[in-house]
Design an enzyme around this catalytic site. Sequence first.
Site, PDB file in Angstrom:
ATOM      1  N   ASP A  45       0.835  -1.203   0.000  1.00 17.72           N
ATOM      2  CA  ASP A  45       0.000   0.000   0.000  1.00 17.72           C
ATOM      3  C   ASP A  45       0.875   1.261   0.000  1.00 17.72           C
ATOM      4  O   ASP A  45       1.643   1.496   0.933  1.00 17.72           O
ATOM      5  CB  ASP A  45      -0.878  -0.070   1.263  1.00 17.72           C
ATOM      6  N   ASP A  51     -10.580   4.264  -1.208  1.00 18.54           N
ATOM      7  CA  ASP A  51     -11.197   3.241  -0.361  1.00 18.54           C
ATOM      8  C   ASP A  51     -12.719   3.182  -0.504  1.00 18.54           C
ATOM      9  O   ASP A  51     -13.399   4.214  -0.551  1.00 18.54           O
ATOM     10  CB  ASP A  51     -10.869   3.498   1.112  1.00 18.54           C
TER      11      ASP A  51
END
Length: 392
Positions: free
Chosen positions: A150, A218
């Site tokens: 990430d 997200d």
Amino acid sequence: MRQGLMAAAAVAAMGAAVWASGAAAAPSAAPTPPMGWNSWNHFEAKIDDATVRAQADAMVASGMRDAGYRYINIDDTWEGERDAKGVIHPNAKFPDMKALADYVHSKGLKLGIYSSPGPKTCAGYEGSFGHEAQDAQTYAAWGIDYLKYDLCSLSAPMLKAGSLEKAQAIEVEAYRKMDAALKATGRPMVYSLCQYGFYQVWRWGGSVGGNLWRTTGDITDKFARMATIGFGQAGLSKYAKPGNWNDPDMLEVGNGGMNALEYRTHMSLWAILAAPLLAGNDLSKMSDETKAILTNREVIAIDQDPAGRQGDRVRSEGPLEVWAKPLAGGGKAVGLFNLSDQPANMDVSFAELGFKGPVKARDVWGAKDLGKVKSHHAVVPAHAVVLLRVGA
Ligand code: GLA
């Protein structure tokens, strides 16, 4: 079983392609979109060894493993300190990562982990910057099967790089570096890129070794956010293929913020998108309704279809969208999506999907054969979908 056969067929097809080109390449770790569970959407930082074991137990007991789900993925907040030699250790929530991996493997499942190419993860824990080879070796020694990598704090040097090209070079180099480190371990691991879709990652994610790459920011457990992300995938289908998948983020099915029809829409759209199916709920506390959505074999078969083709938008008219995904054998999965707040009449003619004459059709969620027909009409409830399997 069916899942296994489909995966085997996809691997065999890839093997044949490699043989034909004379190249020697290992089979991909993700011949079909990865299926499993990830801790983040439901547990965020409240994840620990006992909870992960409980999820593995529940994946088996609920029938999810038998439906094809495999990966138990620990997201951010497992990371502890590095020792004097630079070796990463888990924090107190995870006393023995190797023992946890052994436990998950003993259930016929695989274990995934999370890190960042930056010095810190998004939740502020230790990232892999400068320790890539070491971390990959540690993961392999623990028995890890999947890494979500990430971007997080690597965005700081990228922002200072001075140009888009230089920033992208930093990013590409960092993702390549971890890919090489993972490959050097000799242990097959699925490599999941998470950098929120910057720089059209779908164009280069595969070239840095990514088996999947997040295409968006997200997801949240709200219909509007799920729909923005999911329907925003239009146009990306040509970038997906066996081994390389677009990832519109993990599932929210069962987390409570949407109703059952909305979760069916979520699951159906992800299947049409050939998206990774990573459940994001608490598997140990699932309603029968949630379980039925996550384990619907016909929907999963659409997602995992061995042709490995992502679906795309056929047409839209305001909030009414028709999407289709080509399937092995010449059939198509077709979704009639109603994003409006009112029920809507929707029609699809199979000629517009390329079929000639009447073809076999089935209403997937309704589990109902529709016979040989040329079109379908449905009253689709608000925020709902009618998912069809047409022609094969
Ligand atoms: C980012 C990712 C999420 C999750 C968190 C963890 O926001 O996009 O999926 O991994 O970091 O901190």
